[in-house]
Design a protein around this motif. Structure first.
Motif, PDB file in Angstrom:
ATOM      1  N   ALA A   1       0.831  -1.202   0.000  1.00 29.52           N
ATOM      2  CA  ALA A   1       0.000   0.000   0.000  1.00 29.52           C
ATOM      3  C   ALA A   1       0.869   1.257   0.000  1.00 29.52           C
ATOM      4  CB  ALA A   1      -0.930   0.003   1.202  1.00 29.52           C
ATOM      5  N   ARG A   2       2.007   1.208   0.695  1.00 28.46           N
ATOM      6  CA  ARG A   2       2.905   2.359   0.717  1.00 28.46           C
ATOM      7  C   ARG A   2       3.545   2.602  -0.652  1.00 28.46           C
ATOM      8  NH1 ARG A   2       5.261  -0.191   5.094  1.00 28.46           N
ATOM      9  NH2 ARG A   2       4.018   0.160   6.925  1.00 28.46           N
ATOM     10  N   LYS A   3       3.772   1.523  -1.400  1.00 29.27           N
ATOM     11  CA  LYS A   3       4.405   1.639  -2.707  1.00 29.27           C
ATOM     12  C   LYS A   3       3.431   2.085  -3.797  1.00 29.27           C
ATOM     13  CE  LYS A   3       7.875  -1.902  -1.865  1.00 29.27           C
ATOM     14  NZ  LYS A   3       8.334  -3.239  -2.240  1.00 29.27           N
ATOM     15  N   ALA A   4       2.141   1.981  -3.512  1.00 29.79           N
ATOM     16  CA  ALA A   4       1.137   2.329  -4.526  1.00 29.79           C
ATOM     17  C   ALA A   4       1.250   3.810  -4.874  1.00 29.79           C
ATOM     18  CB  ALA A   4      -0.261   2.012  -4.014  1.00 29.79           C
ATOM     19  N   GLU A   5       0.899   4.111  -6.089  1.00 30.44           N
ATOM     20  CA  GLU A   5       0.990   5.489  -6.556  1.00 30.44           C
ATOM     21  C   GLU A   5      -0.131   6.326  -5.959  1.00 30.44           C
ATOM     22  OE1 GLU A   5       1.326   6.041 -10.733  1.00 30.44           O
ATOM     23  OE2 GLU A   5       2.462   4.200 -10.984  1.00 30.44           O
ATOM     24  N   ALA A   6       0.170   7.585  -5.753  1.00 28.59           N
ATOM     25  CA  ALA A   6      -0.845   8.526  -5.280  1.00 28.59           C
ATOM     26  C   ALA A   6      -1.817   8.800  -6.422  1.00 28.59           C
ATOM     27  CB  ALA A   6      -0.178   9.823  -4.826  1.00 28.59           C
ATOM     28  N   PRO A   7      -3.052   9.144  -6.104  1.00 29.77           N
ATOM     29  CA  PRO A   7      -4.003   9.441  -7.178  1.00 29.77           C
ATOM     30  C   PRO A   7      -3.536  10.643  -7.984  1.00 29.77           C
ATOM     31  CG  PRO A   7      -4.925  10.014  -5.041  1.00 29.77           C
ATOM     32  CD  PRO A   7      -3.643   9.302  -4.788  1.00 29.77           C
ATOM     33  N   GLY A   8      -3.863  10.625  -9.259  1.00 33.84           N
ATOM     34  CA  GLY A   8      -3.465  11.709 -10.150  1.00 33.84           C
ATOM     35  C   GLY A   8      -4.226  12.989  -9.871  1.00 33.84           C
ATOM     36  N   ASP A   9      -3.677  14.090 -10.387  1.00 36.25           N
ATOM     37  CA  ASP A   9      -4.303  15.388 -10.167  1.00 36.25           C
ATOM     38  C   ASP A   9      -5.678  15.477 -10.818  1.00 36.25           C
ATOM     39  OD1 ASP A   9      -2.147  16.249  -8.707  1.00 36.25           O
ATOM     40  OD2 ASP A   9      -1.143  17.171 -10.425  1.00 36.25           O
TER      41      ASP A   9
ATOM     42  N   VAL B   1      -8.219  13.770  -8.458  1.00 41.17           N
ATOM     43  CA  VAL B   1      -8.489  14.619  -7.295  1.00 41.17           C
ATOM     44  C   VAL B   1      -9.375  15.794  -7.696  1.00 41.17           C
ATOM     45  CG1 VAL B   1      -7.410  16.124  -5.576  1.00 41.17           C
ATOM     46  CG2 VAL B   1      -6.366  13.930  -6.131  1.00 41.17           C
ATOM     47  N   ALA B   2      -9.115  16.390  -8.850  1.00 44.14           N
ATOM     48  CA  ALA B   2      -9.931  17.516  -9.319  1.00 44.14           C
ATOM     49  C   ALA B   2     -11.370  17.085  -9.572  1.00 44.14           C
ATOM     50  CB  ALA B   2      -9.321  18.114 -10.585  1.00 44.14           C
ATOM     51  N   ARG B   3     -11.563  15.904 -10.163  1.00 46.98           N
ATOM     52  CA  ARG B   3     -12.932  15.418 -10.413  1.00 46.98           C
ATOM     53  C   ARG B   3     -13.666  15.127  -9.105  1.00 46.98           C
ATOM     54  NH1 ARG B   3     -12.129  10.591 -14.453  1.00 46.98           N
ATOM     55  NH2 ARG B   3     -10.423  10.350 -13.030  1.00 46.98           N
ATOM     56  N   VAL B   4     -12.964  14.539  -8.135  1.00 42.91           N
ATOM     57  CA  VAL B   4     -13.603  14.246  -6.841  1.00 42.91           C
ATOM     58  C   VAL B   4     -13.995  15.543  -6.138  1.00 42.91           C
ATOM     59  CG1 VAL B   4     -13.179  13.294  -4.539  1.00 42.91           C
ATOM     60  CG2 VAL B   4     -12.505  11.994  -6.550  1.00 42.91           C
ATOM     61  N   LEU B   5     -13.108  16.523  -6.147  1.00 42.93           N
ATOM     62  CA  LEU B   5     -13.424  17.799  -5.500  1.00 42.93           C
ATOM     63  C   LEU B   5     -14.561  18.526  -6.201  1.00 42.93           C
ATOM     64  CD1 LEU B   5      -9.860  19.081  -4.566  1.00 42.93           C
ATOM     65  CD2 LEU B   5     -11.613  18.141  -3.060  1.00 42.93           C
ATOM     66  N   ALA B   6     -14.609  18.443  -7.544  1.00 42.45           N
ATOM     67  CA  ALA B   6     -15.703  19.075  -8.284  1.00 42.45           C
ATOM     68  C   ALA B   6     -17.028  18.395  -7.967  1.00 42.45           C
ATOM     69  CB  ALA B   6     -15.422  19.026  -9.782  1.00 42.45           C
ATOM     70  N   ASP B   7     -17.008  17.081  -7.874  1.00 41.49           N
ATOM     71  CA  ASP B   7     -18.223  16.349  -7.519  1.00 41.49           C
ATOM     72  C   ASP B   7     -18.671  16.699  -6.103  1.00 41.49           C
ATOM     73  OD1 ASP B   7     -20.300  14.468  -7.961  1.00 41.49           O
ATOM     74  OD2 ASP B   7     -19.179  12.966  -6.827  1.00 41.49           O
ATOM     75  N   ALA B   8     -17.730  16.804  -5.182  1.00 41.27           N
ATOM     76  CA  ALA B   8     -18.075  17.168  -3.806  1.00 41.27           C
ATOM     77  C   ALA B   8     -18.674  18.562  -3.743  1.00 41.27           C
ATOM     78  CB  ALA B   8     -16.840  17.074  -2.918  1.00 41.27           C
ATOM     79  N   ALA B   9     -18.112  19.496  -4.504  1.00 35.59           N
ATOM     80  CA  ALA B   9     -18.647  20.860  -4.524  1.00 35.59           C
ATOM     81  C   ALA B   9     -20.066  20.882  -5.090  1.00 35.59           C
ATOM     82  CB  ALA B   9     -17.730  21.765  -5.334  1.00 35.59           C
ATOM     83  N   ALA B  10     -20.326  20.065  -6.119  1.00 39.96           N
ATOM     84  CA  ALA B  10     -21.673  20.018  -6.702  1.00 39.96           C
ATOM     85  C   ALA B  10     -22.674  19.447  -5.704  1.00 39.96           C
ATOM     86  CB  ALA B  10     -21.655  19.182  -7.973  1.00 39.96           C
ATOM     87  N   VAL B  11     -22.273  18.418  -4.969  1.00 41.21           N
ATOM     88  CA  VAL B  11     -23.172  17.822  -3.975  1.00 41.21           C
ATOM     89  C   VAL B  11     -23.441  18.810  -2.849  1.00 41.21           C
ATOM     90  CG1 VAL B  11     -23.342  15.997  -2.225  1.00 41.21           C
ATOM     91  CG2 VAL B  11     -22.554  15.449  -4.523  1.00 41.21           C
ATOM     92  N   GLN B  12     -22.412  19.545  -2.413  1.00 40.42           N
ATOM     93  CA  GLN B  12     -22.610  20.534  -1.357  1.00 40.42           C
ATOM     94  C   GLN B  12     -23.518  21.666  -1.821  1.00 40.42           C
ATOM     95  OE1 GLN B  12     -18.638  21.651  -0.270  1.00 40.42           O
ATOM     96  NE2 GLN B  12     -18.451  20.002   1.237  1.00 40.42           N
TER      97      GLN B  12
END
Length: 115
Positions: free
Chosen positions: A12-20, A23-34
């Motif tokens: 799990a530590r070696k796994a790659e971090a999520p791409g930008d 992250v941008a799509r998740v934050l945009a979706d969260a903003a729309a839900v809020q």
């Protein structure tokens, strides 16, 4: 077992971090839900009782709360030895009720009765 967990955590530590872009799509979706949640209004009518009941999970939540409160009051009112007698001594067998009479029964609360 611990070696398996160590290997799992190391992978799990070696796994790659999520791409930008993710992250941008998740934050945009969260903003729309809020934003959608902010525009909703509370249902009109019903009064304060409707708001209270919906706040604790609807009528199923209210029923569970009433049942738990009633059970707690009954168990607290009757001494644990009385509850153990009703359950056929199961609490004593599990070691949850001892023979110490630290909490007298109802007879001690009534005038002219008890010891």
């Amino acid at each position: 077992m611990t070696h398996e967990l160590d290997d799992l955590f190391a992978a799990a530590r070696k796994a790659e971090a999520p791409g930008d872009d993710l992250v941008a799509r998740v934050l945009a979706d969260a903003a729309a839900v809020q934003a959608e949640a902010a525009t909703r209004t509370a249902p009109s009518g019903g009064g304060w009782m409707s708001g209270l009941v919906s706040g604790i999970g609807g009528w199923f939540g209210a029923g569970g709360l009433v049942a738990a409160t009633t059970a707690g009051l009954l168990i607290g009112f009757y001494a644990p030895d009385t509850v153990d007698t009703v359950l056929g001594g199961q609490l004593s067998e599990l070691g949850l009720v001892t023979q110490d009479d630290l909490m007298p029964g109802l007879a001690y609360l009534l005038p002219g009765e008890g010891g």
